[in-house]
Each structure stands twice: as structure tokens, then as C-alpha cells.
Design an enzyme around this catalytic site. Structure first.
Site, short mmCIF file in Angstrom:
data_model
loop_
_atom_site.label_atom_id
_atom_site.label_comp_id
_atom_site.label_asym_id
_atom_site.label_seq_id
_atom_site.Cartn_x
_atom_site.Cartn_y
_atom_site.Cartn_z
CE1 TYR B 54 -44.71 -16.45 -28.29
CE2 TYR B 54 -43.86 -18.11 -26.94
CZ TYR B 54 -43.57 -16.76 -27.34
OH TYR B 54 -42.92 -15.93 -26.86
CG ASN B 127 -44.74 -6.84 -22.99
OD1 ASN B 127 -46.09 -6.60 -22.82
ND2 ASN B 127 -44.57 -7.78 -23.94
CG ASN B 153 -51.00 1.48 -29.15
OD1 ASN B 153 -50.51 1.74 -30.11
ND2 ASN B 153 -52.17 1.47 -28.99
CB SER B 154 -47.38 -2.31 -27.67
OG SER B 154 -46.08 -2.03 -27.84
CB VAL B 156 -42.56 -3.58 -26.11
CG1 VAL B 156 -41.25 -3.21 -26.78
CG2 VAL B 156 -42.55 -5.24 -25.86
N GLY B 241 -42.48 -9.05 -32.73
CA GLY B 241 -43.93 -9.47 -32.46
C GLY B 241 -44.78 -9.20 -33.75
CG MET B 243 -44.94 -14.16 -33.35
SD MET B 243 -45.10 -12.86 -32.21
CE MET B 243 -45.51 -13.63 -30.73
CG PHE B 265 -35.26 -9.55 -29.10
CD1 PHE B 265 -34.08 -9.98 -28.72
CD2 PHE B 265 -36.10 -9.43 -28.05
CE1 PHE B 265 -33.74 -10.21 -27.15
CE2 PHE B 265 -35.87 -9.57 -26.65
CZ PHE B 265 -34.68 -9.91 -26.35
#
Lengths: 327, 327
Positions: B54, B127, B153-154, B156, B241, B243, B265
């Protein structure tokens, strides 16, 4: 007297679809003048247009070539123009530049100062203004800032180096062949390094810990990963070339954690969205940079219109400098 | 009485490095209060933090988990606070959320209205505000505009669908499993299509010729090519996202000829650059969206702290909805 022209009536590899045509020179009509081509230039976008991959395509059949200069050879007596015979002008892009002569109307012709050598003039309308605008419209650069670019031996690349030098900006130049280091340093390059897989430590060492606010990409593929590794947080990576190459790739984390931005620049779009006066003003600045500051495009070789296939092969091979076509 | 906590003292795969610790609950000091955790949440960034990938990492050893809610269970009589026992608050992120209790000072604690169910509250801090800010800060969206996203489907993704529906925006949702179409449409998705190799014609047909002004990427790799094919000229693609996934890739020509922009972002950065009041205001808007408009995060399952490895496995498997951890 006849005109030689390089034409194509279908899209495909230049070597396969280009044809040399010889047609009689017709008489001028009122309102027209005739330009004799001195030098034309081969740009990557010429090959994209011929190949059918470029962002806009001409109506077929078309005369190839976007950029060149010539001298006004004849003006019909009933043509109203401030131009005189002997004046050097840009070949009108929309009519094709890879031709020995062109008959056209004088409106919109770009006049080139006679002090600019014809070979240099033939290279000034696409790549150098791209370099100038990339440095002015992106990255909010201030003297002392660093710029990183790939394909640094390209025409845009060599202009970026010279313009940065002139403005107190520093350049990190990625190249794929070591022998380019010396000529690029002679132009003003601060750091020249191999566009290989693992150069981030090298970049930091060679720049004294500096990273670039602006990255200029005309390659694509993995080279973009290397550019982005050389970028400071919050920097901008502008893509202006590489249209036919590998997809761009880079790690997601650079966008999220390092806040880099990626965008594109298309000179054609800039031209379409600016007035004739603004375009002329841009070219005048470039003419001054050549006359006053001695900036130039390296020239790798010159071929005749009849040798256009050899010229394209030369322009597609590793080299530094433009490949020109003469009438 | 004792506290259960999930800790790690080195970075690596969660299944390998996480440990369950049981420690005695110590007495409160003046200025402190104790929160009993109700529900914590598993976010991809938790696994990135544990794994060491991260953008910011905790000092080790650390207590895992960034997001959760609990109730104030005890307040030292000499602690100055407007909170009362029984109040629901966010677990303080910096102290780790995957723990049965936490002792802390009251400053900066986010109070959650009691009408918000604890399971929903546990999912509201990372999220959903990401979805809200993505739609507000990028793309200059107006009612009727289209948004395209992958991993629809996440968490967010499901919030993006619900927020767009509420605002008269339309969504194109890429998913990797067909069975997700019905539940996403039930949430308000306009178009759901396979995130496969060749869907551009499908996008144009299904949206009546519309293309998206905003693309939201949390996957990376080739999925970005598909997002960009669904984008209108001049659109913005925001990556928030993915990552640890494949490098992003997409054709150079989209940057140059279609003038798309790519940026990132990072919610953490937004939080760092906004005041406590602004952050509280953002959360209040989300609380209202739950209370007034009925927006919610689907919940896929709930596991106890002792089952954290199973919970992580569930959170890493194909599913729709959050995997929660209870004390």
C-alpha cells in the site's frame, strides 16, 4: 515541364502502396500561383496517414506528405497576393508535400524568412512546434525543473533538449542506443540513459535526486513505466506519439499513490482550435529560435522523390535527424 | 475481561502473517474512553497494508484493519467529551479496527447516528465516500451523462450505481461473471456487460450510442482498454484501485486522438488534505444517503475475529458485498 508526385489510392505499408506519378504541369488560372518544392520531410504521422492508422485520413486517392517548403515560382498576373516569386513558403499541407510542384491559391500560405535554410524550414512546421507547446502547455515548468522524455533522438526530442537548455530546464533523455549520448549532450542534454528495464536508481543518482515534473512519451509500451519511475509525485505524462506501437503500460500505484496524470497532445487538434494568426505567431517564434538562437533539427539524409521508398526505409531505421525529400 | 486483536509484525500474505492475540483489558486513564467493536470491514487496502504494497504503511508491529464501528462502553470520569456510553462511533483507523476493544481519546472520533445499522455503518468510511467523491470531483457530470466502471460488483461499484441512479446519471457496468447482472440491475445499473475482449459495439448498442464522460478503474490490465473504448472523446478515466494487479494498458491513440485523460484518486490523500469538519460533513452526507435514500452496501458474510483467515479468504473470492468481522 512536368510534376512528380507520390500518391496512394489505398491505405497500407508505404513501400507497398506509394506510387510515383509524372503529370504535365498545367497552366495557372487567375487567383493561383505555383510553388516549386525544395525540401519535404518524413514524419511518423505521414506513415500513419498512408497506413490508415492516423487520427484523421485524407480522401483517396491522395498525394502523400504533410510538410515541406518551396519557392514561389510563378504567379498568375490576376492573382492578388503580397507574395513575390522567389519567396519561400510552406507547401500547403492539405494538397500533399511529396511533389515537385503544387498549384494553389495564396490564402493561408505560411511565408518563411529567407534567412532560414530550406532544409531547416522543411522541418519546422510539425515537430518543433510540438516540442514548444509540450513544454509550454503542460507541467507548469519553471527554470530548474526537470523533464524526462523517451525517443530523445527524435526530432521533437532534439528540440525539447534545445528548448529546455535555452530556458534553464533540465532534461533526462531515454535512448535505446548508447552512441546517441554524445550527440544529445552536444545539443544540451543533461542526462542521457538507456531506455532499459531498471534505471530508476540511475535516474536519481544522475540527476542529484531530482525527478521530473513533466514526462514526454512518443514510444508507448514499457517505456512509459520507465518514464513514470522518473517522475515526481503530481507530475504530468503527455503522450504525443507512438500511435502504431505497443499499448502503454504502467503500474496502477503510480496513478493512485504518486498522483501522476496521463494525457495526450495532438498538434492537429491544436491547429484546428487556433486561428491563422495564432498559428503564424507560433511559426514566427520558431523562425526566431532558428535565426536568433541557432536551434536546428539534425538532418540524417536527403533523397529524391524518385527514391521515396529508400527515404522511408531510412526514416524508419535507427538514426538521429530528419530524412528529407528533395524534388 | 480481555481484548482480542489481529496483529502482524512483518509484511506478507495475510494468511501467513496475521496473528490472533488475547490481552487483558487495562483500566482507563483520565482522558480516555473504551469502545467495544461491533463490526469491522475488510477492504482491499487492508490486504495491501498487511502485504506491504500500500501507499503508506503502519509501524510494525501493527493491529490490522482500517474500518469498523463500535459503541462507547466506558468513559473515564475525568475524560472531557460530548460522547455518552452507548454512542456508536467509528473505530479510530490509526489504532487498527480488527480488535474487540480499543482504548483511546475522544478527539477526532466520528459519531454515527443510531439509526444507521451497525453492519452498514462499518462499511461507510472508505468505499462509499470514494464513490461519492469520484462522481463529484471528476468528469464534470450532468444528469443524463454516462459513467463506465469495472469491478462493478465491488463496494465502490455498487455505491456508484446507486448514487448515479439517484442523480439521473447512467452506468455501464463491466463484470467478470454473468450472474452479477440481475443484482446490479436491481440496484439501478443501466447496462451490465461482460468485461471481455470485444465489447465496444455492444456498449454502443446497449447505451443507444452513448459513450461515457467518466470511467472508473479499480482493476487495471486489459480492462482499462475496454473502459477507454466505452469513453467519449475528452473523457476522464480515474484509477482508484487495483494496486497489486497487472499494469494498466491501453492504446496510445486514445490519449492523442480521443483526448482521454488518466488520473488517480486516493481517498487517504483526500482525507489528509481536508479538515476534520470537511471529513465529518462528507460522512454526514453519507449517513443521510443511508437514512433518507436507503442506499446500502450489500453484505456477503460475517465472521468472528477468530475466523479472520476465513473472512479474508471470503473477501478475496468472487462475491458481491462486503465481508464483515464481528468481535
Amino acid at each position: 515541364m512536368s510534376e512528380l508526385r507520390i500518391t496512394y489510392d489505398r491505405h497500407g505499408p508505404a513501400q507497398e502502396v506509394l506510387k510515383l506519378e509524372e503529370v504535365p504541369l498545367v497552366d495557372l488560372n487567375p487567383g493561383q500561383l505555383r510553388i516549386r518544392m525544395e525540401y519535404a520531410n518524413i514524419n511518423p504521422s505521414d506513415l500513419g496517414m498512408i497506413g490508415g492508422t492516423y487520427g484523421r485520413l485524407p480522401q483517396l486517392p491522395a498525394i502523400a506528405g504533410r510538410e515541406g517548403v518551396g519557392t514561389v515560382e510563378a504567379i498568375h498576373p490576376e492573382t492578388r497576393t503580397s507574395l513575390n516569386t522567389g519567396d519561400r513558403v510552406r507547401m500547403p499541407e492539405s494538397l500533399g508535400a511529396w511533389r515537385s510542384h503544387v498549384i494553389c491559391e495564396p490564402e493561408g500560405l505560411i511565408k518563411v524568412p529567407s534567412e532560414i535554410p530550406a532544409e531547416q524550414a522543411a522541418t519546422l512546421f510539425i515537430n518543433p512546434p510540438t516540442a514548444l507547446l509540450l513544454l509550454e502547455e503542460f507541467g507548469n515548468l519553471k527554470p530548474g525543473d526537470w523533464v524526462i522524455q523517451n525517443a530523445s533522438n527524435s526530432s521533437v526530442g532534439t528540440w525539447v533538449i534545445q528548448l529546455c537548455k535555452l530556458r534553464g530546464l533540465h532534461t533526462i533523455n531515454l535512448v535505446r542506443r548508447n552512441e546517441l549520448a554524445a550527440p544529445l549532450q552536444a545539443l544540451g542534454a543533461d542526462v542521457v540513459i538507456d531506455d532499459n528495464d531498471d534505471n530508476i536508481k540511475q535516474i536519481k543518482t544522475l540527476t542529484g535526486g531530482n525527478l521530473a515534473k513533466l514526462a514526454l512519451n512518443s514510444v508507448g509500451g514499457n517505456s512509459v513505466i520507465r518514464l513514470i519511475r522518473g517522475m515526481a509525485d503530481g507530475g504530468t505524462c503527455v503522450t504525443f506519439g507512438g500511435m502504431v506501437g505497443d499499448p502503454i503500460r504502467f503500474p496502477t500505484r503510480n496513478l493512485i499513490f504518486n498522483d501522476v496524470h496521463l494525457c495526450g497532445f495532438w498538434m492537429d487538434k491544436w491547429m484546428r482550435s487556433h486561428s491563422q494568426d495564432e498559428i503564424q505567431a507560433l511559426y514566427n517564434r520558431l523562425f526566431d529560435l532558428v535565426k536568433t538562437n541557432g536551434l536546428s533539427s539534425p538532418i540524417a539524409g536527403t533523397y529524391s522523390l524518385r527514391e521515396v521508398v529508400d527515404a522511408i526505409e531510412a526514416a524508419s531505421s535507427p538514426r538521429m535527424g530528419k530524412v528529407l525529400i528533395r524534388a
